[in-house]
Design a protein around this motif. Structure first.
Motif, PDB file in Angstrom:
ATOM      1  N   ALA A  48       0.830  -1.210   0.000  1.00 57.36           N
ATOM      2  CA  ALA A  48       0.000   0.000   0.000  1.00 57.36           C
ATOM      3  C   ALA A  48       0.864   1.260   0.000  1.00 57.36           C
ATOM      4  N   LEU A  49       1.944   1.244   0.765  1.00 52.72           N
ATOM      5  CA  LEU A  49       2.847   2.399   0.774  1.00 52.72           C
ATOM      6  C   LEU A  49       3.487   2.603  -0.592  1.00 52.72           C
ATOM      7  N   ASN A  50       3.840   1.515  -1.259  1.00 54.28           N
ATOM      8  CA  ASN A  50       4.415   1.625  -2.600  1.00 54.28           C
ATOM      9  C   ASN A  50       3.410   2.235  -3.571  1.00 54.28           C
ATOM     10  N   TYR A  51       2.152   1.853  -3.445  1.00 58.80           N
ATOM     11  CA  TYR A  51       1.110   2.449  -4.294  1.00 58.80           C
ATOM     12  C   TYR A  51       1.001   3.953  -4.034  1.00 58.80           C
ATOM     13  N   MET A  52       1.043   4.358  -2.777  1.00 59.22           N
ATOM     14  CA  MET A  52       0.979   5.779  -2.448  1.00 59.22           C
ATOM     15  C   MET A  52       2.199   6.521  -3.006  1.00 59.22           C
ATOM     16  N   ARG A  53       3.369   5.902  -2.898  1.00 63.37           N
ATOM     17  CA  ARG A  53       4.588   6.545  -3.411  1.00 63.37           C
ATOM     18  C   ARG A  53       4.540   6.697  -4.929  1.00 63.37           C
ATOM     19  N   ARG A  54       4.092   5.653  -5.604  1.00 63.97           N
ATOM     20  CA  ARG A  54       3.990   5.721  -7.067  1.00 63.97           C
ATOM     21  C   ARG A  54       3.006   6.792  -7.518  1.00 63.97           C
ATOM     22  N   SER A  55       2.042   7.076  -6.679  1.00 64.12           N
ATOM     23  CA  SER A  55       1.002   8.038  -7.018  1.00 64.12           C
ATOM     24  C   SER A  55       1.396   9.479  -6.701  1.00 64.12           C
ATOM     25  N   THR A  56       2.567   9.683  -6.128  1.00 61.64           N
ATOM     26  CA  THR A  56       3.000  11.004  -5.684  1.00 61.64           C
ATOM     27  C   THR A  56       3.973  11.620  -6.677  1.00 61.64           C
ATOM     28  N   GLY A  57       3.665  12.844  -7.120  1.00 61.90           N
ATOM     29  CA  GLY A  57       4.540  13.559  -8.034  1.00 61.90           C
ATOM     30  C   GLY A  57       5.643  14.295  -7.297  1.00 61.90           C
ATOM     31  N   LYS A  58       6.639  14.754  -8.036  1.00 58.32           N
ATOM     32  CA  LYS A  58       7.766  15.461  -7.428  1.00 58.32           C
ATOM     33  C   LYS A  58       7.359  16.772  -6.773  1.00 58.32           C
ATOM     34  N   ASP A  59       6.230  17.342  -7.227  1.00 57.60           N
ATOM     35  CA  ASP A  59       5.753  18.599  -6.655  1.00 57.60           C
ATOM     36  C   ASP A  59       4.871  18.385  -5.430  1.00 57.60           C
ATOM     37  N   GLY A  60       4.690  17.134  -5.025  1.00 54.01           N
ATOM     38  CA  GLY A  60       3.878  16.842  -3.852  1.00 54.01           C
ATOM     39  C   GLY A  60       2.412  16.633  -4.146  1.00 54.01           C
TER      40      GLY A  60
END
Length: 327
Positions: free
Chosen positions: A194-206
């Motif tokens: 689940a954390l990996n999914y959240m990380r993949r969904s996050t752009g460099k601008d936050g």
């Protein structure tokens, strides 16, 4: 960071808080009084968002107040809410209805009650359905089973959904993290996926994507706050994604959410508290004033229990009694 490294560990006020502002006390007590008056004999709350998650949100509002959950003024309300949540659970699948949103919030509330509520008093002479620990174990298994069927590693509205979004995933993930913090056995793989999914969904601008599994694609303070919170609670504050989402929300403290404002305040309070205490103090003061001005004469917010419970939880970090609020 506005505080040097390690300063939070040296300042007991971060964990235990200081004097509660009078306007917070007034809003909170009036809100709890309204929630108590609207609780059904069966323990739940009716309205536009019925379900185990709404009962869990209201339960957490009582638990967060600092009243003794076993012998305080609201102990009967706490016990009735817990019984309602446990009775609503599917005894086979562990699902807490009526969506995975509800499942996540109900699991979170059970985790916060676990170890705090005396189970010898919970069923008040009636036959126990199951213990809080047993209900949590079932709920954890349900989340794990649902995730295995989901190619993204997250969750969507129903246990058998094959797509995912960061909002539902954040809710379920917080329930799992709280359960793990409470001492329950939660598979690392489930949390890591689940954390990996959240990380993949996050752009460099936050910014955080709603769905699709890849970063950015639409600014949302709600989703950036959720991503900040789950990274902090899972002890990933050193990640680039956490730094990006924290920067995104701390630079927008004046933001007013047009829709889902109670949901936004709930997550923003916790994300700022976990990420930047000075920003939380500023935001908290403004939020307390705003809620004091918009609370109805009867103590409620919006149209029902969901809005009232979430509004109170946006202020609950002033009390610091819920384990999930530890920093």
């Amino acid at each position: 960071m506005l505080f040097p490294a390690g300063s939070s560990a040296q300042d007991p006020s971060l964990r235990f808080g200081g004097a509660i502002p009078q306007e917070v006390e007034t809003v909170y007590e009036r809100g709890l009084s309204w929630l108590a008056s609207k609780q059904s004999d069966a323990g739940g709350w009716q309205g536009g968002h019925d379900g185990a998650g709404i009962d869990g949100i209201c339960l957490m509002a009582f638990l967060a107040s600092g009243e003794d959950p076993n012998f305080g003024r609201y102990a009967p309300n706490v016990r009735r809410a817990l019984r309602a949540i446990i009775r609503s659970q599917d005894s086979t699948s562990g699902y807490l209805p009526g969506s995975m949103y509800h499942h996540g919030f109900a699991m979170l509330s059970l985790s916060e009650a676990y170890g705090a509520v005396d189970e010898s008093l919970l069923w008040e002479g009636g036959k126990p359905v199951r213990t809080i620990g047993q209900a949590l174990d079932l709920a954890i298994r349900c989340a794990g089973t649902a995730q295995k069927a989901n190619r993204w590693g997250g969750w969507r509205y129903m246990p058998n959904s094959t797509d995912a979004d960061t909002s539902v995933t954040g809710a379920v993930l917080m329930g799992l993290l709280a359960a793990r913090n409470a001492g329950m056995a939660v598979p690392d793989e489930v949390i890591d996926n689940a954390l990996n999914y959240m990380r993949r969904s996050t752009g460099k601008d936050g910014s955080v994507a709603y769905a699709g599994g890849f970063g950015g694609f639409g600014e949302s303070m709600n989703r950036s706050a959720i991503a900040t919170l789950v990274a902090a609670v899972s002890k990933h504050k050193d990640s680039e994604e956490f730094k990006a989402t924290l920067k995104h929300i701390t630079e927008r403290l004046e933001h007013n959410e047009g829709s889902y404002k109670e949901y936004f305040r709930y997550y923003m309070a916790q994300a700022l508290f976990q990420g930047d205490y000075a920003s939380w103090q500023k935001w908290n003061a403004a939020t307390a004033r705003a809620l004091g001005e918009t609370q109805a004469a009867d103590g409620s917010f919006g149209s029902g229990a969901y809005e009232t419970g979430m509004s109170l939880l946006a202020l609950a970090l002033n009390y610091r009694f819920l384990p999930i609020y530890e920093r």
